[in-house]
Enzyme design. Structure first.
Site, short mmCIF file in Angstrom:
data_model
loop_
_atom_site.label_atom_id
_atom_site.label_comp_id
_atom_site.label_asym_id
_atom_site.label_seq_id
_atom_site.Cartn_x
_atom_site.Cartn_y
_atom_site.Cartn_z
N VAL A 278 0.84 -1.21 0.00
CA VAL A 278 0.00 0.00 0.00
C VAL A 278 0.87 1.25 0.00
O VAL A 278 0.59 2.24 -0.69
CB VAL A 278 -0.95 -0.01 1.21
CG1 VAL A 278 -1.67 1.32 1.34
CG2 VAL A 278 -1.96 -1.14 1.07
N ALA A 279 1.96 1.20 0.79
CA ALA A 279 2.84 2.37 0.87
C ALA A 279 3.58 2.62 -0.43
O ALA A 279 3.81 3.76 -0.83
CB ALA A 279 3.85 2.16 2.01
N ILE A 281 2.69 1.93 -3.52
CA ILE A 281 1.88 2.24 -4.71
C ILE A 281 1.15 3.56 -4.53
O ILE A 281 0.41 3.73 -3.56
CB ILE A 281 0.85 1.11 -4.97
CG1 ILE A 281 1.58 -0.22 -5.18
CG2 ILE A 281 -0.01 1.44 -6.18
CD1 ILE A 281 0.66 -1.41 -5.21
N GLU A 283 -1.76 5.18 -5.01
CA GLU A 283 -3.10 4.79 -5.43
C GLU A 283 -3.82 5.87 -6.24
O GLU A 283 -4.67 5.56 -7.08
CB GLU A 283 -3.95 4.43 -4.19
CG GLU A 283 -3.57 3.13 -3.52
CD GLU A 283 -2.40 3.28 -2.56
OE1 GLU A 283 -1.97 2.26 -1.99
OE2 GLU A 283 -1.89 4.41 -2.40
N ASP A 325 -0.25 17.14 -45.29
CA ASP A 325 -0.83 17.07 -46.62
C ASP A 325 -0.92 18.49 -47.16
O ASP A 325 -0.86 19.45 -46.39
CB ASP A 325 -2.22 16.43 -46.54
CG ASP A 325 -2.82 16.19 -47.90
OD1 ASP A 325 -2.07 15.97 -48.85
OD2 ASP A 325 -4.06 16.24 -48.01
N ASP A 629 -6.03 10.09 -46.52
CA ASP A 629 -5.14 10.27 -45.37
C ASP A 629 -5.45 9.32 -44.22
O ASP A 629 -4.63 9.17 -43.30
CB ASP A 629 -5.26 11.71 -44.83
CG ASP A 629 -4.85 12.74 -45.86
OD1 ASP A 629 -3.85 12.50 -46.56
OD2 ASP A 629 -5.52 13.77 -45.97
N GLU A 693 7.08 6.55 3.09
CA GLU A 693 6.32 5.55 3.85
C GLU A 693 7.00 4.19 3.82
O GLU A 693 7.03 3.47 4.83
CB GLU A 693 4.90 5.47 3.28
CG GLU A 693 4.07 6.72 3.54
CD GLU A 693 2.92 6.88 2.55
OE1 GLU A 693 2.20 7.88 2.66
OE2 GLU A 693 2.77 6.02 1.65
N ASN A 718 -2.30 8.72 1.19
CA ASN A 718 -2.07 8.53 -0.25
C ASN A 718 -3.30 8.86 -1.10
O ASN A 718 -3.16 9.38 -2.21
CB ASN A 718 -1.66 7.09 -0.54
CG ASN A 718 -0.25 6.81 -0.07
OD1 ASN A 718 0.40 7.66 0.53
ND2 ASN A 718 0.24 5.61 -0.36
N ASP A 722 -3.87 13.17 -0.10
CA ASP A 722 -3.16 13.58 -1.32
C ASP A 722 -4.09 13.63 -2.53
O ASP A 722 -3.65 14.01 -3.62
CB ASP A 722 -2.03 12.59 -1.63
CG ASP A 722 -0.86 12.77 -0.67
OD1 ASP A 722 -0.90 13.72 0.12
OD2 ASP A 722 0.09 11.96 -0.74
#
Length: 883
Positions: A278-279, A281, A283, A325, A629, A693, A718, A722
């Protein structure tokens, strides 16, 4: 497949086992069974389940799912709920974005019109176009579309607009003549192609290809088969996710093994492993990146461009080459008179005023011919000139508008000039002539190909009247014709005859007698004019470190002329489609950067050019607006379509310009670079917390201490604490209004030297000090719950204050006005309130295992956060990237 354009009409009919009367019933049913329906069979659309399943393929999502499920199995329901909530939020956003996916193939199907007029057993029959088979005889009439590819067997002044297929804006006069084997697609004037518009005349054509065997069908297959590579952002996030996964597994395994060796229980260490996962990643990263991309798309939309694909918004910032073009991209996509040559000199049409046009004899004769010897018309001539809508072939409308611009109104002129007869233009004779009567005399007005019209002239108008055509006059005129042709302009010769005293039969005049001893008046040079901002845009691209390549289906001289006018740097070298056919893919990869002008190219050539550039490490943006194109737009890293483009091109493109102004591309690329910078700052912000963390948790376990932070507390920091601040960079306004002179390297990692210094360099020093502080407090006998709450507050405040330093990686935070990002203060105060609630509100105290802190503890937390803020500023300056 046979090259029908290289065969005589009789040979084509024999090969296809048909006749000019068409097929019989028995033959039709057999051919329908063999060749199938004349339609584009679209690939099966992906179902919702397939799209949904693909959202789980990201390494970051897999890691989060494992962590969430493991938390649930171990009874950590709060942790599991928060983690899985973040996962499903990301999946929902990705799913709904992909649900609006590319439907270019469905649009391609709509190009083929449903009904067709054919000859069968000698009778005219209207059928569903899907029932057409090779060998059918198509009846072609103005105002309709060609239902299948075919070889012309009759042409009565037939003209087609093939711009969507070949890229050329002018209509093409068709013939039945046999052509050379090496004739390029755009020059095969004895062939007609499915989806082309018939703008004039009529004809008969034997069907040579239907469905996916047509040129249109081949393009649909190219669109379907075009490889779509990962965007730079996808690659960067993939690398980052794998790094996080390896780090998480390595650290978690090491810490768990150490814990087991220390005699701790398996389930205790399993919880520790989950805590580390958990720390490690971030999230909120997936959602934050999505918000940055969506916000960037909104900013690009304000600049009149629509980003159709989410990840394409960031890819714009890495673009290094724009393959442009010509028709409708650099130019307006419409033929217009540019220059006039009379009386031994040439002048720009815009410099000729009404008085001069009517008083100068040669100019007056030229404009009279351009208007009266003309089949085009103006739908609303009473309107302002800017609102005129011309109807007719591109050449005739250009000539008509040229005359009307100096007050030669055809409706008013026809009150004095009465048409008696007309010889229409055809591809064999290459001229048009009109017989009028005016003031009791007869006048023949004529226009056409210079070599044809000049051959019939015995006189020349020198501005004062007709004089005999001398060898010196011919030499001068031919030199001028060559001059215009080398500039890539389409030249129309104008002549007339005014000495006709008598006609035996004005209804059926003897054109062979009338069409001789003409008086040459002058030339009208036509061009597809450059867009107003095209030159400035090319200059801006160059200043932004972007290479611009012109890739067109037009004639090489036209391409060179447009390139010079647009300010494209070149060495007067151009490579053509037939030349590309003789170059292998490997040779093209080695030479593609030597040329920036490509002419007479087909859709296959465009694909090869884009692939060769990509093989050289270029990030390619392909601009265009036509059907031709579409495959290259899909294969390119960024497909850019003008708002005036076809629906197919728009659906294939990543970026659609809502305003036909190439300056928008530069603005979009600038925003793409801002998006990348914003993503980098978000990653630094979120990973800084994660890294801290991990060190704190791993260190406390290795040193035999209790966990410094619990999994739920980490998740609160997290995701919740955050969460809102993590979106702040997405709303940061650019301080530097000028686009940087260097594109972002597609191999440049999200974490550059400066980012690593902030996360790891500063992080290791700071976090080891914090770990030491935790150990010291714990050994002083502080209550573990109180101590965890203190470090929960330290991490929360440290994170929030660092947001100010990370508003820019170039400037110090106190020089950036707060008004530049009003979302900053709002998110800071909201997150601060959530942090305080987590410590003082009893329900959250129970969930997060926190207790109230003293003023002294808050001062410690604030002091550490402020010191960290200024340390980040110091590292930013020391490790700032070189300019």
């Amino acid at each position: 497949m046979l090259n029908y354009y290289n065969l005589k009409v009789e040979e084509c009919l024999n090969v296809l086992k048909t006749s000019d009367k068409g097929l019989g019933k028995a033959s039709i049913s057999k051919r329908q069974s063999r060749h199938g329906a004349n339609q584009l069979n679209l690939e099966k659309q992906e179902g919702s389940f397939t799209i949904l399943w693909r959202q789980f393929s990201s390494p970051l999502m897999i890691i989060l799912l494992i962590a969430g499920v493991a938390s649930f199995l171990t009874g950590s329901n709060i942790d599991a709920g928060v983690i899985l909530g973040a996962v499903f939020l990301n999946i929902a956003i990705g799913f709904f974005q992909e649900k609006k996916a590319d439907n270019a193939l469905r649009k391609l199907k709509e190009v083929i019109k449903p009904l067709a007029l054919v000859l069968r057993s000698g009778r005219k029959v209207t059928i569903d176009s899907r029932e057409i088979v090779p060998g059918d005889i198509m009846i072609l009439r103005a105002g309709s579309y060609v239902p299948a590819d075919g070889r012309l067997i009759r042409s009565y002044e037939l003209e087609l607009n093939e711009a969507n297929l070949t890229g050329e804006s002018s209509s093409v006069a068709k013939t039945v003549d046999v052509l050379d084997l090496d004739t390029a697609l755009a020059d095969r004037v004895n062939m007609v192609y499915a989806g082309s518009a018939i703008v004039g005349g009529s004809g008969l054509a034997v069907v040579t290809a239907t469905g996916h065997q047509t040129e249109l069908g081949k393009i649909s297959l190219l669109v379907a088969d075009a490889n779509v590579s990962q965007t730079p952002l996808q690659k960067r996030l993939g690398v980052l996710s794998k790094f996080l996964a390896i780090m998480m597994v390595s650290v978690a395994t090491l810490v768990v093994l150490i814990g087991l060796l220390q005699g701790r229980s398996f389930w205790e260490m399993f919880i520790v492993g989950i805590s580390l996962a958990v720390a490690a990643i971030p999230e909120g990263l997936g959602v934050a990146v999505t918000v940055v991309l969506v916000t960037g798309m909104q900013q690009i939309l304000k600049r009149k461009a629509l980003v159709r694909k989410l990840l394409a918004a960031e890819t714009l910032g890495t673009t290094t080459v724009i393959c442009s073009d010509k028709t409708g991209t650099l130019t307006k996509g419409e033929m217009r008179a540019k220059s006039i040559w009379v009386d031994g000199s040439w002048r720009e049409l815009k410099d000729i005023d009404v008085n001069q046009a009517w008083s100068h004899k040669a100019l007056k004769s030229l404009f009279l011919s351009s208007v009266l010897c003309n089949k085009a018309s103006i739908e609303n001539p009473e309107e302002d000139q800017s609102k005129w809508k011309a109807l007719g072939s591109s050449t005739e409308t250009a000539l008509l508008l040229a005359g009307m611009s100096v007050n030669f109104n055809p409706e008013k002129l026809k009150l004095d000039y009465h048409k008696l007869a007309e010889k229409s233009f055809n591809s064999r004779d290459k001229f048009m002539a009109s017989l009028y009567t005016h003031e009791e005399k007869f006048i023949v007005f004529e226009k056409g190909a210079p070599e044809v019209v000049l051959a019939k002239c015995s006189y020349i108008n020198n501005g004062n009247g007709a004089k005999e055509w001398s060898a010196e006059d011919k030499k001068i005129v031919l030199a001028e014709a060559e001059h215009f042709t080398k500039e890539g302009l389409r030249l129309i010769a104008v002549a007339l005859r005014e000495d006709i005293k008598h006609l035996d039969n004005s209804d059926k005049p003897d054109w062979q007698t009338l069409d001789s001893d003409l008086c040459f008046v002058g030339f009208i040079a036509l061009s597809d004019p450059l867009r107003i901002d095209a030159k400035e845009t090319v200059s801006l691209c160059r200043a932004a470190g972007l290479s611009v390549l012109l890739i067109t289906g037009d004639h090489p001289l036209t391409a060179l002329s447009i390139a010079a006018e647009a300010g494209l740097e070149n060495n007067h070298q151009v490579i053509t489609g037939p030349e590309l056919n003789n170059i292998s893919d490997e040779e093209l990869r080695n030479t593609v950067t030597k040329y920036n002008i490509y002419a007479r190219v087909s859709p296959e050539h465009k694909l090869r050019i884009v692939a060769a550039l990509q093989a050289n490490g270029e990030v390619v943006a392909m601009t265009g607006d036509g059907l031709n194109d579409s495959p290259a737009l899909k294969t390119a890293d960024i497909g850019v379509c003008l708002g005036s483009g076809t629906e197919i091109a728009k659906e294939t493109a990543d970026l659609v310009l809502l305003k036909n102004n190439l300056r928008v591309i530069v603005d979009a690329i600038a925003q793409g670079r801002i998006i990348f910078s914003n993503i980098r700052r978000i990653v630094i912000y979120l990973l800084s917390d994660c890294f801290s963390e991990v060190i704190l948790i791993a260190g406390s376990v290795i040193l035999g201490m209790p966990l410094a932070l619990l999994p739920a507390q980490i998740l609160w920091i997290n995701i919740i604490n955050d969460g809102l601040p993590g979106f702040v960079p997405a709303f940061e306004k650019a301080r530097d209004k000028k686009i940087s002179s260097k594109p972002i390297d597609r191999k440049e990692p999200i974490l550059d030297r400066q980012a690593k210094a902030i996360i790891y360099g500063l992080g290791i020093v700071r976090d080891l000090i914090l770990l030491g502080l935790f150990i010291w407090f714990y050994r002083q006998g502080e209550d573990i719950i109180y101590l965890r709450t203190l470090f929960f507050a330290i991490f929360g405040l440290k994170s929030l204050l660092s947001l100010f330093a990370l508003r820019s990686l170039k400037e110090v935070f106190w020089k950036i006005p707060l008004k530049n990002n009003p979302y900053l203060i709002m998110s800071f105060l909201a997150s601060l309130l959530l942090l305080v609630l987590a410590i003082y509100w009893s329900p959250l105290q129970v969930l997060l295992q926190t207790i109230e802190l003293s003023v002294h503890a808050w001062l410690i937390a604030i002091g550490i956060a402020v010191v960290n803020l200024f340390l980040i500023e110091a590292v930013k300056k020391i490790f700032a990237p070189s300019k």
